[in-house]
Design an enzyme around this catalytic site. Sequence first.
Site, short mmCIF file in Angstrom:
data_model
loop_
_atom_site.label_atom_id
_atom_site.label_comp_id
_atom_site.label_asym_id
_atom_site.label_seq_id
_atom_site.Cartn_x
_atom_site.Cartn_y
_atom_site.Cartn_z
N CYS A 91 0.84 -1.20 0.00
CA CYS A 91 0.00 0.00 0.00
C CYS A 91 0.88 1.25 0.00
O CYS A 91 1.35 1.69 1.05
CB CYS A 91 -0.94 -0.01 1.20
N CYS A 145 -0.53 4.14 2.02
CA CYS A 145 -0.40 3.96 3.48
C CYS A 145 1.05 4.20 3.93
O CYS A 145 1.29 4.80 4.97
CB CYS A 145 -0.77 2.54 3.91
N ASP A 146 2.00 3.67 3.18
CA ASP A 146 3.37 3.59 3.70
C ASP A 146 4.38 4.49 2.98
O ASP A 146 5.50 4.68 3.47
CB ASP A 146 3.88 2.14 3.59
#
Length: 364
Positions: free
Chosen positions: A178, A181-182
């Site tokens: 992701c 997300c990261d």
Amino acid sequence: MSNAERVEKIAIIGSGPAGWSAAIYASRAALAPVVFEGALTAENQESGALPMGQLTTTLEIENYPGFPVGDLSGYLSSALDATRLWALPEGDLSSGVAKIISGSALVELMRRQAENFGARVVSEDVVEVDFSSRPFRLTDSNGDTTLASAVVVATGATTKWLGLDSESRFKNNGVSACAVCDGASPRFRDRAVVVVGGGDVAIEDAEYLSKFASKVYVVHRRDELRAAKILIERATRNPKIEFVWNSVVVEVLGDDASGVQGIVVADARAPESDVRRLDASGLFVAIGRRPNVGFLHGALALTEDGVIKRPIPFRSETSVPGVFTAGDVCDSRYRQAIVAASSGACAALDAERFLLENPLETSR
Ligand code: NAP
């Protein structure tokens, strides 16, 4: 009364943000939901379809509104049952340390909130459904049957991984599925990263990562992308993105202290013969995801992408009146916890309205 005779007002299948948010809303609407959160089995571990969903695989959730960096330990240990603290990464509970909330902690808080309002949690998978008439019939992995007047399917999706041992070793230590997300993590800033895949997600991820990374290699197994033309054109113009065609990732290099340090790629047409190392601090795997729909055995219509079809776009109704859906199992576009959580609320609100308009005698 046996389980088989009791008719629940609403059953919710799934235990990610969509499922818990549906449960919070349904509980507060006095629908006394039963939530099938899934079973902690080796088979589910192997397939990546564990209880509490995909969020549990992310150590840091920076983009879920309401959770800025802070010392979480007092809050988490007061909000959660002591019996559930085992599921949290150590750092979450260290006092005096400001940190970003983990995916596990966030979803545990959602579960607790749903239980606080009276949701009943069953730690089993639903393995079979009969949606041919109401009440709907669900069979779980313990062999028990539950009847429900309405159902919300929020079973999420499972990331497809490459299946390399070194990929598993560096998950959460440079390997991610992701980018949104990261990607903004300091470990990738001003360093090269690799994205693997050739679809929309891979190209969008590459574009997103180029904001932080010094260079983004897109490793694709063919010489033609599957992604939308407009995405390809934009990525091709981006000076930080370099395509590595006809190539497959064969190994992730690094060590436990620093995480990923390099990616070994081979020629997809002759994997044994031509091997090359790309210096990179991260590997973003974007080779697709599988919506968790197997247990439905065709009971609900699906889209071409394999997600549950919503006949009215962005609403929670499915092809079966009385069965609603939320989260990544019906959404191949956004794939974000906040979007799943909001769609869970919508599903519970739609179910509540449906039950008012279509009452059925229930036991609760
Ligand atoms: P996808 O379209 O299925 O693409 C997966 C990519 O990964 C393909 O290029 C495929 O290669 C490659 N791949 C698959 N297995 C592989 C393996 N084992 N090793 C190496 N490469 C592998 O998946 P997606 O990009 O996740 O998109 C999912 C759906 O969401 C799509 O329908 C997409 O259109 C949609 N979506 C839309 C948007 C948007 O509209 N903005 C954004 C995101 C997603 P091949 O090409 O050779 O098969």
